[in-house]
Design a protein around this motif. Structure first.
Motif, PDB file in Angstrom:
ATOM      1  N   LYS A 184       0.698  -1.274   0.008  1.00  0.00           N
ATOM      2  CA  LYS A 184      -0.076   0.056  -0.015  1.00  0.00           C
ATOM      3  C   LYS A 184       0.996   1.252   0.052  1.00  0.00           C
ATOM      4  N   ALA A 185       2.007   1.228   0.930  1.00  0.00           N
ATOM      5  CA  ALA A 185       2.953   2.433   0.612  1.00  0.00           C
ATOM      6  C   ALA A 185       3.654   2.578  -0.439  1.00  0.00           C
ATOM      7  N   ILE A 186       3.844   1.563  -1.237  1.00  0.00           N
ATOM      8  CA  ILE A 186       4.371   1.592  -2.513  1.00  0.00           C
ATOM      9  C   ILE A 186       3.619   2.047  -3.492  1.00  0.00           C
ATOM     10  N   SER A 187       2.323   1.601  -3.303  1.00  0.00           N
ATOM     11  CA  SER A 187       1.020   2.130  -4.053  1.00  0.00           C
ATOM     12  C   SER A 187       1.265   3.941  -3.945  1.00  0.00           C
ATOM     13  N   ALA A 188       1.146   4.261  -2.946  1.00  0.00           N
ATOM     14  CA  ALA A 188       1.289   5.790  -2.663  1.00  0.00           C
ATOM     15  C   ALA A 188       2.446   6.247  -3.351  1.00  0.00           C
ATOM     16  N   ILE A 189       3.510   5.690  -2.998  1.00  0.00           N
ATOM     17  CA  ILE A 189       4.726   6.193  -3.881  1.00  0.00           C
ATOM     18  C   ILE A 189       4.804   6.391  -5.310  1.00  0.00           C
ATOM     19  N   GLN A 190       4.018   5.361  -5.988  1.00  0.00           N
ATOM     20  CA  GLN A 190       3.760   5.412  -7.460  1.00  0.00           C
ATOM     21  C   GLN A 190       2.815   6.512  -7.840  1.00  0.00           C
ATOM     22  N   ASP A 191       1.915   7.083  -6.794  1.00  0.00           N
ATOM     23  CA  ASP A 191       0.990   8.104  -7.254  1.00  0.00           C
ATOM     24  C   ASP A 191       1.851   9.377  -7.018  1.00  0.00           C
ATOM     25  N   PRO A 202       8.935  12.245  -2.807  1.00  0.00           N
ATOM     26  CA  PRO A 202       9.343  10.705  -2.393  1.00  0.00           C
ATOM     27  C   PRO A 202       9.219   9.774  -3.419  1.00  0.00           C
ATOM     28  N   ALA A 203      10.213   8.956  -3.428  1.00  0.00           N
ATOM     29  CA  ALA A 203      10.677   7.983  -4.522  1.00  0.00           C
ATOM     30  C   ALA A 203      10.647   6.679  -4.162  1.00  0.00           C
ATOM     31  N   SER A 204      10.927   6.167  -2.981  1.00  0.00           N
ATOM     32  CA  SER A 204      10.806   4.665  -2.521  1.00  0.00           C
ATOM     33  C   SER A 204      10.449   4.579  -1.138  1.00  0.00           C
ATOM     34  N   PHE A 205       9.750   3.516  -0.952  1.00  0.00           N
ATOM     35  CA  PHE A 205       9.329   3.028   0.596  1.00  0.00           C
ATOM     36  C   PHE A 205      10.558   2.024   0.866  1.00  0.00           C
ATOM     37  N   ILE A 206      11.299   2.115   1.740  1.00  0.00           N
ATOM     38  CA  ILE A 206      12.355   1.104   2.320  1.00  0.00           C
ATOM     39  C   ILE A 206      12.087   0.457   3.617  1.00  0.00           C
ATOM     40  N   ARG A 207      12.021  -1.020   3.772  1.00  0.00           N
ATOM     41  CA  ARG A 207      11.961  -1.581   4.780  1.00  0.00           C
ATOM     42  C   ARG A 207      13.203  -2.132   5.174  1.00  0.00           C
ATOM     43  N   ASN A 208      14.044  -1.874   6.350  1.00  0.00           N
ATOM     44  CA  ASN A 208      15.331  -2.112   6.666  1.00  0.00           C
ATOM     45  C   ASN A 208      15.367  -3.502   7.205  1.00  0.00           C
ATOM     46  N   ALA A 209      16.512  -4.162   7.291  1.00  0.00           N
ATOM     47  CA  ALA A 209      16.854  -5.355   8.202  1.00  0.00           C
ATOM     48  C   ALA A 209      16.063  -5.374   9.465  1.00  0.00           C
ATOM     49  N   ASP A 210      16.231  -4.393  10.311  1.00  0.00           N
ATOM     50  CA  ASP A 210      15.832  -4.169  11.712  1.00  0.00           C
ATOM     51  C   ASP A 210      14.351  -4.142  11.804  1.00  0.00           C
ATOM     52  N   GLY A 211      13.637  -4.096  10.606  1.00  0.00           N
ATOM     53  CA  GLY A 211      12.239  -3.711  10.695  1.00  0.00           C
ATOM     54  C   GLY A 211      11.722  -2.351  10.626  1.00  0.00           C
ATOM     55  N   THR A 212      12.738  -1.416  10.837  1.00  0.00           N
ATOM     56  CA  THR A 212      12.304  -0.033  10.534  1.00  0.00           C
ATOM     57  C   THR A 212      12.074   0.315   9.287  1.00  0.00           C
ATOM     58  N   VAL A 213      11.412   1.413   8.938  1.00  0.00           N
ATOM     59  CA  VAL A 213      11.049   1.718   7.684  1.00  0.00           C
ATOM     60  C   VAL A 213      11.152   3.262   7.357  1.00  0.00           C
ATOM     61  N   SER A 214      11.651   3.638   6.031  1.00  0.00           N
ATOM     62  CA  SER A 214      11.995   4.899   5.693  1.00  0.00           C
ATOM     63  C   SER A 214      11.526   5.244   4.339  1.00  0.00           C
ATOM     64  N   VAL A 215      11.330   6.347   3.943  1.00  0.00           N
ATOM     65  CA  VAL A 215      10.845   6.788   2.719  1.00  0.00           C
ATOM     66  C   VAL A 215      12.102   7.764   1.944  1.00  0.00           C
ATOM     67  N   PHE A 243      10.368   0.899 -11.650  1.00  0.00           N
ATOM     68  CA  PHE A 243      10.782   0.131 -10.593  1.00  0.00           C
ATOM     69  C   PHE A 243       9.673  -0.259  -9.668  1.00  0.00           C
ATOM     70  N   ALA A 244       8.952   0.865  -9.077  1.00  0.00           N
ATOM     71  CA  ALA A 244       8.247   0.738  -8.165  1.00  0.00           C
ATOM     72  C   ALA A 244       6.815  -0.116  -8.602  1.00  0.00           C
ATOM     73  N   GLY A 245       6.538   0.127  -9.623  1.00  0.00           N
ATOM     74  CA  GLY A 245       5.440  -0.865 -10.440  1.00  0.00           C
ATOM     75  C   GLY A 245       5.709  -2.363 -10.294  1.00  0.00           C
TER      76      GLY A 245
END
Length: 332
Positions: free
Chosen positions: A57-64, A148-161, A274-276
């Motif tokens: 869902k976050a990636i879809s928002a990034i695509q928008d 905003p260009a990408s949604f990133i989930r890090n190895a420790d579970g944290t997220v960033s944009v 890429f997001a698609g």
């Protein structure tokens, strides 16, 4: 005499209950299309799939957001391209003014019209009320405009944009120069138009011109000492030559601005592609974890229906023994 439930009947009932329970599960898989619909079905797969769905869902928002940014960049690039054409025309008019006997006043009337066109084009290069080529009081010129260009989930579970940036100052050196003019127009009240290619006097000062020539003045900024490029009967060939040099330097910077917008638009399009693909791959991954194999489930249901029929027949056979006992007493 006592009549007890026979072991064969118990066994038949037990088997039939198991078959019906399994059929209910299979039918639910076919109805929902999922073999892991809730945590009790498979806690690990359910957890992974749920997290992946939220990320999707976050990636879809990034695509928008990227789609909106691409439209904004395309509009800005079109504005810069049109301004380059108009400034090139101004340069041609100034070159024509170096000829002997030419009517400079008539050329000046054309220059005025072209300069008005520059502002019109710049202010019209707006998409969704967002203009990236005209700098107003609500923006900081030294800070990059970000997307905003990408949604990133890090190895420790944290997220960033992740963000894409359009940097205004490509060569920060502590002091403002013509290279900092990455907008077309700078209308800030707190400046002098220095961050707009069309309003910056740095092109003239860096060339050592006799006057601080600009293609147009800022609406709100301090413009003391600036001279808008124009012609009259008293304009000398030396002054026209200086104006041509200033316009040519502005054209060079306009090309840099256009290249920056074009490169960013290309990067946005690549990131959107890429997001698609990432969205599709995550969706496929979720499907492999939780979706039911409809062909397999259909075959399983057919087999279970056959088992159910056989189980009912077994139960009927087991219950038939009671009829035998009942017949012994039917004459009493």
């Amino acid at each position: 005499m006592s009549i007890y439930q026979r072991v064969s009947v118990d066994a038949a009932l037990h088997v039939l209950r198991d078959i019906n329970r399994n059929m209910a599960v299979t039918q639910n898989h076919i109805t929902t299309g999922m073999r892991v619909a809730k945590a009790s079905d498979n806690a690990v797969y359910w957890s992974v799939a749920t997290t992946a769905r939220t990320d999707n869902k976050a990636i879809s928002a990034i695509q928008d957001a990227l789609g909106m940014a691409a439209a904004t960049m395309g509009t800005a690039y079109t504005g810069v391209q049109d301004v380059i054409d108009v400034v090139s025309e101004i340069k041609a008019k100034l070159v024509a003014a170096t000829e002997d006997g030419v009517d400079k006043n008539k050329i000046n009337e054309e220059l005025k019209q072209l300069q008005e066109q520059l502002r019109s084009v710049s202010e019209a290069a707006t998409f969704n009320s967002d203009n990236w080529v005209v700098l107003n009081n609500d923006a900081t010129p030294t800070q990059p405009r970000q997307i905003p260009a990408s949604f990133i989930r890090n190895a420790d579970g944290t997220v960033s944009v992740g963000m894409l940036s359009y940097h205004i100052d490509t060569t920060p050196s502590g002091s403002t120069s013509s290279k900092d003019a990455r907008y077309l127009i700078d209308d800030r009240a707190t400046g002098s138009g220095e961050y707009g290619v069309l309003t910056s006097a740095y092109f003239a000062t860096e060339l050592g011109a006799s006057q601080n020539y600009v293609l147009m003045t800022s609406k709100n900024g301090t413009t003391t000492g600036q001279v808008v490029i124009s012609l009259s009967d008293t304009t000398t060939k030396g002054q026209v030559s200086e104006m041509i040099s200033v316009v040519d330097a502005a054209l060079t910077q306009l090309t840099t601005v256009g290249s920056a917008f074009g490169a960013l638009e290309k990067r946005i399009n690549l990131q959107n592609d890429f997001a698609g693909k990432l969205h599709d791959n995550i969706t496929a991954g979720i499907g492999r974890l939780v979706d039911a194999d409809m062909e397999e489930e259909s075959s399983k249901l057919k087999a279970q229906q056959t088992q159910q029929q056989l189980g009912l027949q077994s139960l009927n056979i087991a219950n038939a023994t009671y009829d035998t006992v009942r017949q012994l007493f039917q004459n009493f």
